[in-house]
Design an enzyme around this catalytic site. Structure first.
Site, PDB file in Angstrom:
ATOM      1  CG  ASP A   6      -7.471  -4.974   2.966  1.00  0.00           C
ATOM      2  OD1 ASP A   6      -7.273  -4.875   4.191  1.00  0.00           O
ATOM      3  OD2 ASP A   6      -8.013  -4.085   2.280  1.00  0.00           O
ATOM      4  CG  ASN A  60      -1.956  -0.977   1.256  1.00  0.00           C
ATOM      5  OD1 ASN A  60      -2.535  -1.254   0.216  1.00  0.00           O
ATOM      6  ND2 ASN A  60      -2.258  -1.544   2.408  1.00  0.00           N
TER       7      ASN A  60
HETATM    8  N1  CTP Z   1      -6.214  -2.734   9.734  1.00  0.00           N
HETATM    9  C1  CTP Z   1      -5.629  -3.794  10.379  1.00  0.00           C
HETATM   10  N2  CTP Z   1      -5.477  -4.991   9.745  1.00  0.00           N
HETATM   11  C2  CTP Z   1      -5.891  -5.154   8.486  1.00  0.00           C
HETATM   12  C3  CTP Z   1      -6.489  -4.082   7.784  1.00  0.00           C
HETATM   13  C4  CTP Z   1      -6.631  -2.880   8.435  1.00  0.00           C
HETATM   14  O1  CTP Z   1      -5.244  -3.640  11.556  1.00  0.00           O
HETATM   15  N3  CTP Z   1      -5.727  -6.333   7.891  1.00  0.00           N
HETATM   16  C5  CTP Z   1      -6.404  -1.462  10.450  1.00  0.00           C
HETATM   17  C6  CTP Z   1      -5.615  -0.305   9.908  1.00  0.00           C
HETATM   18  O2  CTP Z   1      -4.362  -0.176  10.564  1.00  0.00           O
HETATM   19  C7  CTP Z   1      -6.527   0.876  10.210  1.00  0.00           C
HETATM   20  C8  CTP Z   1      -7.912   0.290  10.122  1.00  0.00           C
HETATM   21  O3  CTP Z   1      -7.768  -1.118  10.302  1.00  0.00           O
HETATM   22  O4  CTP Z   1      -6.367   1.353  11.523  1.00  0.00           O
HETATM   23  C9  CTP Z   1      -8.620   0.568   8.843  1.00  0.00           C
HETATM   24  O5  CTP Z   1      -7.835   0.130   7.757  1.00  0.00           O
HETATM   25  P1  CTP Z   1      -8.448   0.098   6.289  1.00  0.00           P
HETATM   26  O6  CTP Z   1      -7.458  -0.532   5.365  1.00  0.00           O
HETATM   27  O7  CTP Z   1      -8.960   1.460   5.957  1.00  0.00           O
HETATM   28  O8  CTP Z   1      -9.708  -0.818   6.563  1.00  0.00           O
HETATM   29  P2  CTP Z   1     -10.197  -2.134   5.966  1.00  0.00           P
HETATM   30  O9  CTP Z   1     -10.835  -2.871   7.095  1.00  0.00           O
HETATM   31  O10 CTP Z   1      -9.103  -2.860   5.263  1.00  0.00           O
HETATM   32  O11 CTP Z   1     -11.322  -1.647   4.984  1.00  0.00           O
HETATM   33  P3  CTP Z   1     -11.293  -1.264   3.415  1.00  0.00           P
HETATM   34  O12 CTP Z   1      -9.940  -1.658   2.877  1.00  0.00           O
HETATM   35  O13 CTP Z   1     -12.382  -2.084   2.841  1.00  0.00           O
HETATM   36  O14 CTP Z   1     -11.561   0.203   3.336  1.00  0.00           O
END
Ligand code: CTP
Length: 402
Positions: free
Chosen positions: A279, A210
């Site tokens: 993710d 990312n």
């Molecule tokens: N986060 C995490 N572990 C993951 C994905 C995200 O701990 N596997 C945490 C990030 O550090 C952040 C929060 O969750 O504090 C939101 O991350 P984000 O990537 O925006 O959320 P997602 O749940 O992955 O949602 P999306 O990608 O669908 O927006």
């Protein structure tokens, strides 16, 4: 951003080879907006000249209690009254002994005794001198008297020996001084922070990652340290130096970050999840470089298989005795709606949201806090200032332990 804007610092040098670091320290203090009055003991003038310190500080340097430049002959009072802090760097074993006993037989020791402001000392000496019983007694006495002792560091010494007693580097002393002026909003709190991106291998030369500079997470780690917390940082790969005073665990993948977080989570009061965690990970990582020639044996770009990475934040928030959890979300649209939904989905009391197109790698950022009460926008500011605002917001919301 000048971190010591409007601060008046008396920088005292006692005798030690570490005086050479004090020349750089003066430059750093001035860069950060401080006014610096240098006072030297006689011994210090054998290691570095008053002319050097005067040229760097842009102000007269004092050494003699009877200096005729002070009209009322009270240099010890005049110099210390206007100061926000007196910093002795280097503080020799002998000078600390003097301070511990309250002796006042030269200008620097007299103005320390006559001061009406806080005193910080940065010890600098050979390792045997540092560990000697009288020095340790004096250090304990100084701490008991409310003096802040910065360091010392450890490593190679000017005498050729290796051990404790090195004066901290100029930038480390600067970090301590900046922290000294910050309110101690997280004293006695333990804070775990994740930062940076994760990288998920595809083959020996390619990764999925990312966009994340790590700046916000590192700024938060620094702000939490400045607020008096015991901070641990778990970081994916970034180009940033590790923040001073913060132990840092370096990881690559989301799974490594997950394991590192779980190994550190016991006893934490606050978990701030800033990392941009990938993710997905590739489950069929190729052992050889994937070739674009469709006929090559290792060509399988279209056959990559993915599996979902653990959601680290949601896992931590669901733990029994979970720390107080803060999430981050960079969105590209409908920020309020997505941020609040994400906060609730992860089961956390606070989430910081921003529009990704506004920040990537910039020095300034615009964020909003989302909590049970709704959205609270913060003014666009330098990332370090935003980090300090966020630490204050976290401290204000943190439930009091009964
Ligand atoms: N986060 C995490 N572990 C993951 C994905 C995200 O701990 N596997 C945490 C990030 O550090 C952040 C929060 O969750 O504090 C939101 O991350 P984000 O990537 O925006 O959320 P997602 O749940 O992955 O949602 P999306 O990608 O669908 O927006």
């Amino acid at each position: 951003m000048q971190e010591l804007h409007d601060k008046r610092i008396v920088l005292g040098l006692s005798g030690g080879i570490a005086c050479y670091k004090s020349a750089e320290l003066v430059r750093r203090l001035i860069e950060q907006g401080a006014t610096v009055d240098v006072v030297m003991t006689d011994a210090a003038t054998h290691f570095i000249t008053a002319v050097t310190m005067q040229a760097l500080s842009g102000r007269p340097v004092f050494n003699d209690a009877w200096d005729p430049r002070i009209p009322n002959n009270m240099a010890h009072i005049d110099l210390s009254r206007g100061a926000d802090v007196i910093l002795i760097a280097p503080a020799s074993a002998d000078f600390m002994a003097k301070l511990a006993q309250g002796r006042a037989d030269d200008l620097l020791s007299t103005l320390c005794l006559a001061r009406a402001c806080p005193l910080l000392v940065a010890p600098a000496m050979n390792r045997e001198m540092w560990s000697a019983a009288p020095t340790q007694r004096n250090v304990a006495q100084l701490k008991h008297d409310g003096v802040s002792v910065l360091g010392p560091g450890s490593g190679q010494q000017a005498c050729g020996e290796t051990g404790d007693g090195r004066m901290l580097e100029a930038l480390q002393i600067l970090a301590e001084l900046v922290a000294f002026f910050q309110p101690k909003l997280l004293q006695n709190k333990r804070v775990l922070i994740t930062a940076g991106p994760t990288v998920e291998p595809i083959d020996p030369v390619r990764v999925i990652t990312n966009r994340s500079s790590g700046k916000t997470g590192y700024a938060l780690a620094r702000a939490a340290f400045e607020a008096g917390a015991e901070v641990t940082l778990i970081s994916g790969p970034t180009a940033l130096p590790e923040p001073y005073g913060v132990p840092c665990i370096q990881v690559q993948t989301a799974q490594q970050m997950h394991e590192a977080v779980l190994s550190q989570i016991a006893g934490q009061d606050i978990f701030i999840s800033v990392a941009a965690v990938a993710d997905w990970r590739v489950t069929n990582v190729a052992s050889d470089k994937i070739k674009k020639d469709p006929l090559a044996a290792s060509s399988h770009t279209s056959n990559l298989e993915f599996s979902l990475n653990p959601d680290i934040l949601a896992t931590v928030a669901a733990l029994p005795n979970a720390p107080w959890c803060v999430g981050f979300a960079a969105e590209t649209e409908r920020l309020s709606e997505f941020a609040q939904a994400k906060r609730l989905r992860k089961g956390i009391p606070m989430l910081i949201g921003n529009l990704a197109q506004h920040v990537m790698d910039a020095e300034h950022t615009t964020v909003s806090i989302f909590d049970e009460q709704g959205e609270h926008p913060l003014p666009t500011s330098a990332k370090q200032d935003v980090a300090r605002m966020l630490i204050a917001a976290i401290a204000a919301r943190l439930p009091q332990k009964t």
